[in-house]
Design a protein around this motif. Structure first.
Motif, PDB file in Angstrom:
ATOM      1  N   UNK A   1       0.837  -1.210   0.000  1.00  0.00           N
ATOM      2  CA  UNK A   1       0.000   0.000   0.000  1.00  0.00           C
ATOM      3  C   UNK A   1       0.867   1.254   0.000  1.00  0.00           C
ATOM      4  N   UNK A   2       1.942   1.240   0.831  1.00  0.00           N
ATOM      5  CA  UNK A   2       2.837   2.400   0.863  1.00  0.00           C
ATOM      6  C   UNK A   2       3.566   2.566  -0.464  1.00  0.00           C
ATOM      7  N   UNK A   3       4.003   1.431  -1.028  1.00  0.00           N
ATOM      8  CA  UNK A   3       4.716   1.481  -2.306  1.00  0.00           C
ATOM      9  C   UNK A   3       3.813   1.999  -3.423  1.00  0.00           C
ATOM     10  N   UNK A   4       2.583   1.529  -3.418  1.00  0.00           N
ATOM     11  CA  UNK A   4       1.640   1.971  -4.451  1.00  0.00           C
ATOM     12  C   UNK A   4       1.317   3.454  -4.306  1.00  0.00           C
ATOM     13  N   UNK A   5       1.287   3.917  -3.051  1.00  0.00           N
ATOM     14  CA  UNK A   5       0.988   5.322  -2.807  1.00  0.00           C
ATOM     15  C   UNK A   5       2.131   6.225  -3.255  1.00  0.00           C
ATOM     16  N   UNK A   6       3.362   5.746  -2.995  1.00  0.00           N
ATOM     17  CA  UNK A   6       4.535   6.552  -3.341  1.00  0.00           C
ATOM     18  C   UNK A   6       4.889   6.479  -4.816  1.00  0.00           C
ATOM     19  N   UNK A   7       4.660   5.316  -5.386  1.00  0.00           N
ATOM     20  CA  UNK A   7       5.140   5.087  -6.749  1.00  0.00           C
ATOM     21  C   UNK A   7       4.205   5.728  -7.770  1.00  0.00           C
ATOM     22  N   UNK A   8       4.753   6.625  -8.533  1.00  0.00           N
ATOM     23  CA  UNK A   8       4.017   7.220  -9.638  1.00  0.00           C
ATOM     24  C   UNK A   8       4.814   6.955 -10.899  1.00  0.00           C
ATOM     25  N   UNK A   9       4.260   6.115 -11.734  1.00  0.00           N
ATOM     26  CA  UNK A   9       4.976   5.725 -12.944  1.00  0.00           C
ATOM     27  C   UNK A   9       5.051   6.892 -13.917  1.00  0.00           C
ATOM     28  N   UNK A  10       6.258   7.111 -14.397  1.00  0.00           N
ATOM     29  CA  UNK A  10       6.465   8.150 -15.401  1.00  0.00           C
ATOM     30  C   UNK A  10       5.918   7.664 -16.739  1.00  0.00           C
ATOM     31  N   UNK A  11       5.730   8.558 -17.676  1.00  0.00           N
ATOM     32  CA  UNK A  11       5.289   8.129 -19.011  1.00  0.00           C
ATOM     33  C   UNK A  11       6.233   7.088 -19.618  1.00  0.00           C
ATOM     34  N   UNK A  12       7.549   7.238 -19.346  1.00  0.00           N
ATOM     35  CA  UNK A  12       8.510   6.265 -19.875  1.00  0.00           C
ATOM     36  C   UNK A  12       8.303   4.888 -19.248  1.00  0.00           C
ATOM     37  N   UNK A  13       8.037   4.886 -17.922  1.00  0.00           N
ATOM     38  CA  UNK A  13       7.789   3.614 -17.242  1.00  0.00           C
ATOM     39  C   UNK A  13       6.529   2.947 -17.762  1.00  0.00           C
ATOM     40  N   UNK A  14       5.500   3.752 -17.957  1.00  0.00           N
ATOM     41  CA  UNK A  14       4.250   3.220 -18.490  1.00  0.00           C
ATOM     42  C   UNK A  14       4.444   2.637 -19.882  1.00  0.00           C
ATOM     43  N   UNK A  15       5.247   3.345 -20.688  1.00  0.00           N
ATOM     44  CA  UNK A  15       5.502   2.856 -22.043  1.00  0.00           C
ATOM     45  C   UNK A  15       6.306   1.556 -22.017  1.00  0.00           C
ATOM     46  N   UNK A  16       7.276   1.494 -21.103  1.00  0.00           N
ATOM     47  CA  UNK A  16       8.078   0.279 -20.989  1.00  0.00           C
ATOM     48  C   UNK A  16       7.215  -0.908 -20.565  1.00  0.00           C
ATOM     49  N   UNK A  17       6.306  -0.666 -19.598  1.00  0.00           N
ATOM     50  CA  UNK A  17       5.412  -1.743 -19.167  1.00  0.00           C
ATOM     51  C   UNK A  17       4.515  -2.194 -20.308  1.00  0.00           C
ATOM     52  N   UNK A  18       4.021  -1.227 -21.066  1.00  0.00           N
ATOM     53  CA  UNK A  18       3.188  -1.565 -22.225  1.00  0.00           C
ATOM     54  C   UNK A  18       3.986  -2.350 -23.259  1.00  0.00           C
ATOM     55  N   UNK A  19       5.255  -1.987 -23.434  1.00  0.00           N
ATOM     56  CA  UNK A  19       6.108  -2.695 -24.393  1.00  0.00           C
ATOM     57  C   UNK A  19       6.259  -4.164 -24.009  1.00  0.00           C
ATOM     58  N   UNK A  20       6.501  -4.384 -22.705  1.00  0.00           N
ATOM     59  CA  UNK A  20       6.676  -5.752 -22.229  1.00  0.00           C
ATOM     60  C   UNK A  20       5.402  -6.557 -22.422  1.00  0.00           C
ATOM     61  N   UNK A  21       4.273  -5.994 -21.981  1.00  0.00           N
ATOM     62  CA  UNK A  21       3.014  -6.713 -22.095  1.00  0.00           C
ATOM     63  C   UNK A  21       2.666  -6.984 -23.555  1.00  0.00           C
ATOM     64  N   UNK A  22       2.951  -6.007 -24.410  1.00  0.00           N
ATOM     65  CA  UNK A  22       2.663  -6.187 -25.835  1.00  0.00           C
ATOM     66  C   UNK A  22       3.518  -7.292 -26.431  1.00  0.00           C
ATOM     67  N   UNK A  23       4.804  -7.325 -26.044  1.00  0.00           N
ATOM     68  CA  UNK A  23       5.704  -8.357 -26.564  1.00  0.00           C
ATOM     69  C   UNK A  23       5.272  -9.741 -26.098  1.00  0.00           C
ATOM     70  N   UNK A  24       4.955  -9.860 -24.804  1.00  0.00           N
ATOM     71  CA  UNK A  24       4.511 -11.147 -24.274  1.00  0.00           C
ATOM     72  C   UNK A  24       3.201 -11.598 -24.918  1.00  0.00           C
ATOM     73  N   UNK A  25       2.283 -10.651 -25.056  1.00  0.00           N
ATOM     74  CA  UNK A  25       0.985 -10.989 -25.636  1.00  0.00           C
ATOM     75  C   UNK A  25       1.122 -11.426 -27.088  1.00  0.00           C
ATOM     76  N   UNK A  26       1.954 -10.698 -27.830  1.00  0.00           N
ATOM     77  CA  UNK A  26       2.154 -11.036 -29.242  1.00  0.00           C
ATOM     78  C   UNK A  26       2.785 -12.407 -29.393  1.00  0.00           C
TER      79      UNK A  26
END
Length: 359
Positions: free
Chosen positions: A186-211
């Protein structure tokens, strides 16, 4: 089933293809290739370790429990004989007292694991019933743990034996650990704010795995096979692919791509548009998980086979340890059998009593 003959080096470079604007010989590319190799090495090590442990378990179960059962049979026979001997004559009051004490000591070990005959014999020869002893031990342990762990432990509970206390302790510790983990998340989720770059990287990973997963699912669909053996093989691979995708296990998906005999271009197209840094982070996570799984597997084997904590687990060390344990147990069997024979005479019984009291 035909095996894939693609070389490891060629496959790795095909699997690690990245966006066209990055050179294939970059440091980032080399690191990713290295992590893939490390992952394959650790995965193979884990699989070999599990196979070795399974093989050793069969040898262990065919040896140790069998010898242990024989030892237990002799020790129970000793208790039964001593009980019968007390009904006879010719023993001093001191010897009778010592024999009763020895009966209680041996019988208690069996009684605590559910042997009703031994529990009854213990209670016949003991001044205190075993149930009362267990409750007293449980109360003492509860008081100690309550002081160490807080007033909440075991509140409004009455424990019958030490096992109940220990189960409650582990349950209490598990709940506390889960609560701490939830608070940390809960504390980590509250503190952690993903940057646009982090969000894009996560999307890249999920897209690669899904594909990659979709291409595997398409290639491995069992209903497309008319041959029963081929259908069963693809059903197994599809099950592995589902598990790997749920775990976000890139390494396992890459291995399955090889097993499925997909062309290299298939995986290249699946990963060509993805960020190499994101995939590298994913591989690091997988390596950490593999190291942890290997460590946990070794710890479980150490506990199961009662191995020395410092022992390195491999085929020779497991074999040597089992052989040593077998020799010790056979010697103990011989000793127990000799003792049971010896106590059948009064001279031998008195000598045995003296040896036990000296120990």
């Amino acid at each position: 089933m035909k095996k894939n003959t693609t070389s490891s080096t060629t496959a790795i470079h095909a699997l690690s293809a990245v966006e066209q604007d990055e050179a294939p010989d970059s440091l980032e590319q080399a690191e990713f290739d290295f992590l893939i190799e490390q992952g394959k090495t650790l995965s193979n090590k884990l699989e070999a370790l599990k196979i070795l442990i399974d093989q050793h378990r069969r040898l262990y179960l065919s040896t140790v429990p069998v010898l242990q059962k024989k030892q237990d049979s002799l020790r129970r026979a000793m208790v039964l004989w001593l009980d019968q001997r007390l009904k006879g004559e010719g023993l001093t009051a001191r010897h009778e007292r010592l024999i009763r004490r020895l009966i209680c000591s041996i019988a208690m070990e069996f009684a605590l694991v559910g042997d009703r005959v031994m529990r009854a014999l213990h209670d016949v020869h003991s001044e205190e019933k075993l149930a009362d002893i267990e409750r007293a031990q449980a109360a003492e342990a509860q008081a100690y743990l309550k002081e160490a762990m807080g007033e909440e432990f075991g509140e409004d509970q009455v424990f019958e034996n030490l096992d109940d206390v220990l189960h409650a302790k582990f349950d209490f510790m598990r709940k506390e650990a889960e609560a701490r983990a939830r608070n940390r998340e809960a504390r980590r989720a509250k503190k952690k704010k993903m940057s646009p770059a982090d969000l894009q990287a996560a999307d890249d990973v999920e897209s690669a795995l899904r594909s990659l997963y979709r291409k595997l699912a398409s290639a491995l669909h069992p209903d497309r096979e008319s041959d029963e053996q081929a259908r069963a093989y693809k059903t197994q691979l599809m099950s592995e692919a589902n598990t790997a995708y749920e775990r976000r296990d890139l390494l396992a998906l890459l291995e399955l791509q090889s097993k499925a005999q997909l062309p290299e271009a298939t995986l290249t197209s699946a990963l060509a548009r993805k960020k190499l840094a994101a995939l590298t982070d994913l591989m690091r996570e997988r390596l950490t998980a593999l190291h942890r799984e290997i460590r946990d597997t070794e710890l479980q084997a150490t506990a199961e086979f009662v191995l020395p904590a410092s022992m390195t687990i491999h085929e020779a060390s497991l074999k040597n340890h089992l052989n040593s344990r077998k020799r010790e147990m056979l010697l103990e069997l011989r000793r127990l059998n000799d003792e049971l024979t010896s106590v059948k005479t009064d001279a031998g019984l008195k000598r045995w009593i003296k040896e036990q009291t000296l120990d």
